[in-house]
Design a protein around this motif. Structure first.
Motif, PDB file in Angstrom:
ATOM      1  N   MET A  12       0.844  -1.177   0.000  1.00 13.62           N
ATOM      2  CA  MET A  12       0.000   0.000   0.000  1.00 13.62           C
ATOM      3  C   MET A  12       0.892   1.245   0.000  1.00 13.62           C
ATOM      4  N   ASN A  13       0.430   2.261  -0.669  1.00 14.68           N
ATOM      5  CA  ASN A  13       1.144   3.526  -0.742  1.00 14.68           C
ATOM      6  C   ASN A  13       1.298   4.114   0.666  1.00 14.68           C
ATOM      7  N   PRO A  14       2.493   4.624   1.019  1.00 16.30           N
ATOM      8  CA  PRO A  14       2.706   5.134   2.379  1.00 16.30           C
ATOM      9  C   PRO A  14       1.835   6.339   2.746  1.00 16.30           C
ATOM     10  N   ILE A  15       1.431   7.124   1.761  1.00 16.01           N
ATOM     11  CA  ILE A  15       0.542   8.255   2.051  1.00 16.01           C
ATOM     12  C   ILE A  15      -0.826   7.717   2.479  1.00 16.01           C
ATOM     13  N   ILE A  16      -1.357   6.802   1.695  1.00 14.17           N
ATOM     14  CA  ILE A  16      -2.655   6.210   2.004  1.00 14.17           C
ATOM     15  C   ILE A  16      -2.563   5.427   3.315  1.00 14.17           C
ATOM     16  N   MET A  40      -0.619   5.973   5.902  1.00 17.74           N
ATOM     17  CA  MET A  40      -0.606   6.892   7.033  1.00 17.74           C
ATOM     18  C   MET A  40      -2.004   7.424   7.312  1.00 17.74           C
ATOM     19  N   LEU A  41      -2.738   7.759   6.266  1.00 19.52           N
ATOM     20  CA  LEU A  41      -4.100   8.260   6.461  1.00 19.52           C
ATOM     21  C   LEU A  41      -4.987   7.198   7.104  1.00 19.52           C
ATOM     22  N   ILE A  89      -4.474  14.789  12.322  1.00 22.72           N
ATOM     23  CA  ILE A  89      -3.354  13.850  12.270  1.00 22.72           C
ATOM     24  C   ILE A  89      -2.172  14.522  12.969  1.00 22.72           C
ATOM     25  N   PRO A  90      -1.484  13.791  13.852  1.00 21.81           N
ATOM     26  CA  PRO A  90      -0.323  14.388  14.525  1.00 21.81           C
ATOM     27  C   PRO A  90       0.686  14.940  13.517  1.00 21.81           C
ATOM     28  N   GLN A  91       1.198  16.121  13.814  1.00 21.45           N
ATOM     29  CA  GLN A  91       2.118  16.809  12.908  1.00 21.45           C
ATOM     30  C   GLN A  91       3.324  15.952  12.553  1.00 21.45           C
ATOM     31  N   GLU A  92       3.833  15.184  13.521  1.00 22.38           N
ATOM     32  CA  GLU A  92       5.009  14.355  13.231  1.00 22.38           C
ATOM     33  C   GLU A  92       4.699  13.291  12.173  1.00 22.38           C
ATOM     34  N   ASN A  93       3.476  12.775  12.148  1.00 19.81           N
ATOM     35  CA  ASN A  93       3.096  11.797  11.116  1.00 19.81           C
ATOM     36  C   ASN A  93       3.056  12.451   9.741  1.00 19.81           C
ATOM     37  N   GLN A 135       4.747  15.080   8.839  1.00 17.78           N
ATOM     38  CA  GLN A 135       6.122  15.417   8.451  1.00 17.78           C
ATOM     39  C   GLN A 135       6.860  14.206   7.892  1.00 17.78           C
ATOM     40  N   VAL A 136       6.629  13.030   8.477  1.00 13.90           N
ATOM     41  CA  VAL A 136       7.277  11.812   7.981  1.00 13.90           C
ATOM     42  C   VAL A 136       6.837  11.541   6.542  1.00 13.90           C
ATOM     43  N   VAL A 137       5.546  11.651   6.280  1.00 20.13           N
ATOM     44  CA  VAL A 137       5.038  11.396   4.927  1.00 20.13           C
ATOM     45  C   VAL A 137       5.538  12.460   3.956  1.00 20.13           C
ATOM     46  N   LEU A 138       5.554  13.713   4.387  1.00 18.14           N
ATOM     47  CA  LEU A 138       6.063  14.773   3.508  1.00 18.14           C
ATOM     48  C   LEU A 138       7.529  14.537   3.156  1.00 18.14           C
ATOM     49  N   ALA A 139       8.301  14.066   4.123  1.00 19.85           N
ATOM     50  CA  ALA A 139       9.713  13.758   3.846  1.00 19.85           C
ATOM     51  C   ALA A 139       9.820  12.643   2.808  1.00 19.85           C
ATOM     52  N   LYS A 140       8.955  11.630   2.913  1.00 16.91           N
ATOM     53  CA  LYS A 140       8.957  10.542   1.928  1.00 16.91           C
ATOM     54  C   LYS A 140       8.593  11.059   0.545  1.00 16.91           C
ATOM     55  N   VAL A 141       7.611  11.960   0.489  1.00 21.12           N
ATOM     56  CA  VAL A 141       7.182  12.520  -0.799  1.00 21.12           C
ATOM     57  C   VAL A 141       8.294  13.386  -1.399  1.00 21.12           C
ATOM     58  N   MET A 142       9.002  14.139  -0.545  1.00 22.98           N
ATOM     59  CA  MET A 142      10.110  14.965  -1.042  1.00 22.98           C
ATOM     60  C   MET A 142      11.208  14.092  -1.635  1.00 22.98           C
TER      61      MET A 142
END
Length: 83
Positions: free
Chosen positions: A1-5, A7-8, A41-45, A47-54
């Motif tokens: 599964m996609n990490p963005i989905i 996490m959601l 959603i907790p900000q740290e979660n 941020q982790v996904v945004l880092a993966k997307v970057m």
């Protein structure tokens, strides 16, 4: 599964809401970020996904494809942001 989905879903976001988020993302990425920030959603979660997307921007395309949406709309929205 996609990490963005993933996490959601891990944060108890419904499939319908996930689809809504990606529909907004395909039309207006900035609005999608605002929508995501309102989900509690907790900000740290986030941020982790945004880092993966970057590190791997293709994750957005993978998520859009996994949800059966039209990625060309994401590209069009990105072009609008660059203008």
């Amino acid at each position: 599964m996609n990490p963005i989905i993933e996490m959601l879903k891990a944060n108890n976001i419904s499939d319908d809401k996930i689809n809504d988020i990606f529909q907004v993302l395909t039309q207006n990425p900035l609005a999608a970020m605002a929508t995501i920030s309102e989900l509690g959603i907790p900000q740290e979660n986030i941020q982790v996904v945004l880092a993966k997307v970057m590190q791997n921007p293709a994750l957005i395309k993978e998520a859009v494809n996994e949800l059966g949406l039209d990625f060309s709309k994401v590209e069009a929205a990105k072009e609008q942001l660059q203008k």
